[in-house]
Design a protein around this motif. Structure first.
Motif, PDB file in Angstrom:
ATOM      1  N   VAL A  10     -35.307  -4.904 -42.116  1.00 15.38           N
ATOM      2  CA  VAL A  10     -34.618  -5.179 -40.856  1.00 15.38           C
ATOM      3  C   VAL A  10     -34.579  -3.951 -39.949  1.00 15.38           C
ATOM      4  O   VAL A  10     -34.342  -2.838 -40.407  1.00 15.38           O
ATOM      5  CB  VAL A  10     -33.158  -5.640 -41.132  1.00 15.38           C
ATOM      6  N   ALA A  11     -34.805  -4.199 -38.663  1.00 14.79           N
ATOM      7  CA  ALA A  11     -34.599  -3.182 -37.623  1.00 14.79           C
ATOM      8  C   ALA A  11     -33.481  -3.686 -36.713  1.00 14.79           C
ATOM      9  O   ALA A  11     -33.368  -4.884 -36.457  1.00 14.79           O
ATOM     10  CB  ALA A  11     -35.877  -2.964 -36.818  1.00 14.79           C
ATOM     11  N   ILE A  12     -32.662  -2.770 -36.235  1.00 19.31           N
ATOM     12  CA  ILE A  12     -31.557  -3.102 -35.333  1.00 19.31           C
ATOM     13  C   ILE A  12     -31.737  -2.342 -34.028  1.00 19.31           C
ATOM     14  O   ILE A  12     -31.992  -1.138 -34.043  1.00 19.31           O
ATOM     15  CB  ILE A  12     -30.195  -2.758 -35.967  1.00 19.31           C
ATOM     16  N   VAL A  13     -31.585  -3.063 -32.923  1.00 12.76           N
ATOM     17  CA  VAL A  13     -31.676  -2.463 -31.596  1.00 12.76           C
ATOM     18  C   VAL A  13     -30.399  -2.804 -30.839  1.00 12.76           C
ATOM     19  O   VAL A  13     -30.134  -3.970 -30.547  1.00 12.76           O
ATOM     20  CB  VAL A  13     -32.895  -2.995 -30.805  1.00 12.76           C
ATOM     21  N   THR A  14     -29.587  -1.788 -30.544  1.00  9.20           N
ATOM     22  CA  THR A  14     -28.407  -1.984 -29.704  1.00  9.20           C
ATOM     23  C   THR A  14     -28.823  -1.799 -28.258  1.00  9.20           C
ATOM     24  O   THR A  14     -29.501  -0.831 -27.917  1.00  9.20           O
ATOM     25  CB  THR A  14     -27.293  -0.973 -30.054  1.00  9.20           C
ATOM     26  N   VAL A  15     -28.422  -2.743 -27.410  1.00  5.12           N
ATOM     27  CA  VAL A  15     -28.759  -2.711 -25.986  1.00  5.12           C
ATOM     28  C   VAL A  15     -27.457  -2.481 -25.210  1.00  5.12           C
ATOM     29  O   VAL A  15     -26.619  -3.374 -25.112  1.00  5.12           O
ATOM     30  CB  VAL A  15     -29.432  -4.026 -25.540  1.00  5.12           C
ATOM     31  N   SER A  16     -27.292  -1.257 -24.690  1.00 10.25           N
ATOM     32  CA  SER A  16     -26.056  -0.906 -23.987  1.00 10.25           C
ATOM     33  C   SER A  16     -26.279   0.303 -23.095  1.00 10.25           C
ATOM     34  O   SER A  16     -26.648   1.379 -23.593  1.00 10.25           O
ATOM     35  CB  SER A  16     -24.954  -0.598 -25.001  1.00 10.25           C
ATOM     36  N   ASP A  17     -26.043   0.134 -21.806  1.00 11.54           N
ATOM     37  CA  ASP A  17     -26.143   1.262 -20.879  1.00 11.54           C
ATOM     38  C   ASP A  17     -25.154   2.364 -21.261  1.00 11.54           C
ATOM     39  O   ASP A  17     -25.506   3.533 -21.340  1.00 11.54           O
ATOM     40  CB  ASP A  17     -25.856   0.816 -19.444  1.00 11.54           C
ATOM     41  N   ARG A  18     -23.889   1.978 -21.474  1.00  9.61           N
ATOM     42  CA  ARG A  18     -22.857   2.982 -21.751  1.00  9.61           C
ATOM     43  C   ARG A  18     -23.104   3.748 -23.044  1.00  9.61           C
ATOM     44  O   ARG A  18     -22.951   4.965 -23.086  1.00  9.61           O
ATOM     45  CB  ARG A  18     -21.470   2.333 -21.760  1.00  9.61           C
ATOM     46  N   SER A  19     -23.496   3.056 -24.083  1.00 13.39           N
ATOM     47  CA  SER A  19     -23.778   3.752 -25.339  1.00 13.39           C
ATOM     48  C   SER A  19     -25.020   4.625 -25.212  1.00 13.39           C
ATOM     49  O   SER A  19     -25.056   5.743 -25.733  1.00 13.39           O
ATOM     50  CB  SER A  19     -23.950   2.749 -26.481  1.00 13.39           C
ATOM     51  N   ALA A  20     -26.028   4.139 -24.507  1.00 14.70           N
ATOM     52  CA  ALA A  20     -27.255   4.932 -24.328  1.00 14.70           C
ATOM     53  C   ALA A  20     -26.986   6.203 -23.531  1.00 14.70           C
ATOM     54  O   ALA A  20     -27.634   7.229 -23.760  1.00 14.70           O
ATOM     55  CB  ALA A  20     -28.326   4.094 -23.639  1.00 14.70           C
ATOM     56  N   ARG A  21     -26.008   6.145 -22.612  1.00  8.89           N
ATOM     57  CA  ARG A  21     -25.644   7.341 -21.836  1.00  8.89           C
ATOM     58  C   ARG A  21     -24.668   8.244 -22.590  1.00  8.89           C
ATOM     59  O   ARG A  21     -24.290   9.294 -22.084  1.00  8.89           O
ATOM     60  CB  ARG A  21     -25.013   6.925 -20.506  1.00  8.89           C
ATOM     61  N   GLY A  22     -24.202   7.832 -23.764  1.00  7.27           N
ATOM     62  CA  GLY A  22     -23.273   8.632 -24.542  1.00  7.27           C
ATOM     63  C   GLY A  22     -21.824   8.480 -24.109  1.00  7.27           C
ATOM     64  O   GLY A  22     -20.961   9.235 -24.543  1.00  7.27           O
ATOM     65  N   GLU A  23     -21.532   7.481 -23.294  1.00  7.31           N
ATOM     66  CA  GLU A  23     -20.171   7.254 -22.813  1.00  7.31           C
ATOM     67  C   GLU A  23     -19.331   6.458 -23.802  1.00  7.31           C
ATOM     68  O   GLU A  23     -18.106   6.428 -23.690  1.00  7.31           O
ATOM     69  CB  GLU A  23     -20.204   6.496 -21.475  1.00  7.31           C
TER      70      GLU A  23
ATOM     71  N   ASP B 182     -21.728   3.699 -30.371  1.00 11.95           N
ATOM     72  CA  ASP B 182     -22.400   2.447 -30.733  1.00 11.95           C
ATOM     73  C   ASP B 182     -21.790   1.898 -32.019  1.00 11.95           C
ATOM     74  O   ASP B 182     -22.378   1.961 -33.089  1.00 11.95           O
ATOM     75  CB  ASP B 182     -23.903   2.667 -30.886  1.00 11.95           C
ATOM     76  N   ARG B 183     -20.588   1.361 -31.907  1.00 14.48           N
ATOM     77  CA  ARG B 183     -19.916   0.779 -33.066  1.00 14.48           C
ATOM     78  C   ARG B 183     -20.613  -0.496 -33.530  1.00 14.48           C
ATOM     79  O   ARG B 183     -20.634  -0.807 -34.721  1.00 14.48           O
ATOM     80  CB  ARG B 183     -18.456   0.484 -32.737  1.00 14.48           C
ATOM     81  N   THR B 184     -21.170  -1.251 -32.584  1.00 16.73           N
ATOM     82  CA  THR B 184     -21.821  -2.515 -32.947  1.00 16.73           C
ATOM     83  C   THR B 184     -23.028  -2.264 -33.839  1.00 16.73           C
ATOM     84  O   THR B 184     -23.181  -2.905 -34.882  1.00 16.73           O
ATOM     85  CB  THR B 184     -22.234  -3.286 -31.682  1.00 16.73           C
ATOM     86  N   GLY B 185     -23.902  -1.345 -33.442  1.00 19.01           N
ATOM     87  CA  GLY B 185     -25.080  -1.044 -34.261  1.00 19.01           C
ATOM     88  C   GLY B 185     -24.694  -0.544 -35.637  1.00 19.01           C
ATOM     89  O   GLY B 185     -25.302  -0.921 -36.641  1.00 19.01           O
TER      90      GLY B 185
ATOM     91  N   GLU C  41     -32.282   1.571 -33.366  1.00 17.06           N
ATOM     92  CA  GLU C  41     -32.520   2.104 -32.027  1.00 17.06           C
ATOM     93  C   GLU C  41     -31.341   1.782 -31.120  1.00 17.06           C
ATOM     94  O   GLU C  41     -30.635   0.797 -31.327  1.00 17.06           O
ATOM     95  CB  GLU C  41     -33.792   1.494 -31.420  1.00 17.06           C
ATOM     96  N   LEU C  42     -31.190   2.595 -30.090  1.00 15.49           N
ATOM     97  CA  LEU C  42     -30.180   2.385 -29.059  1.00 15.49           C
ATOM     98  C   LEU C  42     -30.894   2.538 -27.721  1.00 15.49           C
ATOM     99  O   LEU C  42     -31.490   3.586 -27.451  1.00 15.49           O
ATOM    100  CB  LEU C  42     -29.065   3.424 -29.196  1.00 15.49           C
ATOM    101  N   VAL C  43     -30.876   1.486 -26.905  1.00 21.06           N
ATOM    102  CA  VAL C  43     -31.582   1.511 -25.624  1.00 21.06           C
ATOM    103  C   VAL C  43     -30.660   1.020 -24.514  1.00 21.06           C
ATOM    104  O   VAL C  43     -29.735   0.247 -24.758  1.00 21.06           O
ATOM    105  CB  VAL C  43     -32.857   0.644 -25.658  1.00 21.06           C
ATOM    106  N   PRO C  44     -30.916   1.454 -23.269  1.00 14.85           N
ATOM    107  CA  PRO C  44     -30.136   0.927 -22.141  1.00 14.85           C
ATOM    108  C   PRO C  44     -30.566  -0.495 -21.809  1.00 14.85           C
ATOM    109  O   PRO C  44     -31.573  -0.995 -22.315  1.00 14.85           O
ATOM    110  CB  PRO C  44     -30.481   1.893 -20.999  1.00 14.85           C
ATOM    111  N   ASP C  45     -29.792  -1.139 -20.935  1.00 11.12           N
ATOM    112  CA  ASP C  45     -30.114  -2.486 -20.466  1.00 11.12           C
ATOM    113  C   ASP C  45     -31.294  -2.406 -19.500  1.00 11.12           C
ATOM    114  O   ASP C  45     -31.130  -2.461 -18.290  1.00 11.12           O
ATOM    115  CB  ASP C  45     -28.904  -3.108 -19.758  1.00 11.12           C
TER     116      ASP C  45
END
Length: 173
Positions: free
Chosen positions: A5-18, A21-24, A42-46
């Motif tokens: 399994v690979a996990i990709v969190t999609v979040s502008d705020r988490s990607a900016r470090g604000e 990433d609790r969800t991931g 992975e963690l990527v912006p929207d």
């Protein structure tokens, strides 16, 4: 569980470090607790183009995961484009999975009906959009986990006889 399994969190705020990433993190823990192997996180912006490219990279890799779970970007917000990126990257849609995740989530919150999440297949990898909240993602994983190994086996070309069926365990040809 025989599943990569690979996990990709999609979040502008988490990607900016604000925001952390609790969800991931929670989703990764749930996946490993179920006995699946985490192969990438992975963690990527929207950004639908970047997400689509990442999904293609993951699914087209020689050692592609059996399952890619995305978390976030499935709502009605102006930058929520995870479903569009997923559909663009996938070759076939698997609507029953997204329907089942929504049905499970509706037991918890009426907001689940606002989800635009999708599921699809690229190559031999199943891609599933999950909610962006830790609880929603964990609950969604519970739904997906029930069919993930069977889906992966089908995508690998496995044969799936029913017990007692002709050629199946307990059956004869």
């Amino acid at each position: 569980m025989n599943l990569r399994v690979a996990i990709v969190t999609v979040s502008d705020r988490s990607a900016r470090g604000e925001r952390e990433d609790r969800t991931g993190a929670e989703l990764a823990q749930a996946v490993t607790d179920a006995g699946a192997a985490m192969v990438r996180r992975e963690l990527v912006p929207d950004d639908p183009e970047a997400l689509g490219a990442l999904l293609a990279e993951l699914c087209d890799a020689p050692e592609a995961p059996d399952l890619v779970l995305t978390a976030g970007g499935t709502g009605l917000g102006p930058r929520d484009r995870t479903p569009e990126a997923t559909l663009a990257a996938c070759e076939r849609e698997v609507p029953g999975i997204a329907e089942a995740v929504r049905a499970r989530s509706l037991r918890v919150t009426p907001h689940a009906m606002l989800s635009r999440a999708v599921a699809g297949v690229r190559g031999r990898t199943l891609v599933v959009n999950l909610p962006g909240s830790p609880g929603g993602a964990r609950d969604g994983w519970t739904v997906v986990a029930a069919v993930a190994e069977h889906a992966a086996d089908q995508l690998r070309g496995g044969d799936h006889p029913r017990p007692g069926a002709v050629g199946g365990p307990g059956g004869s040809e």
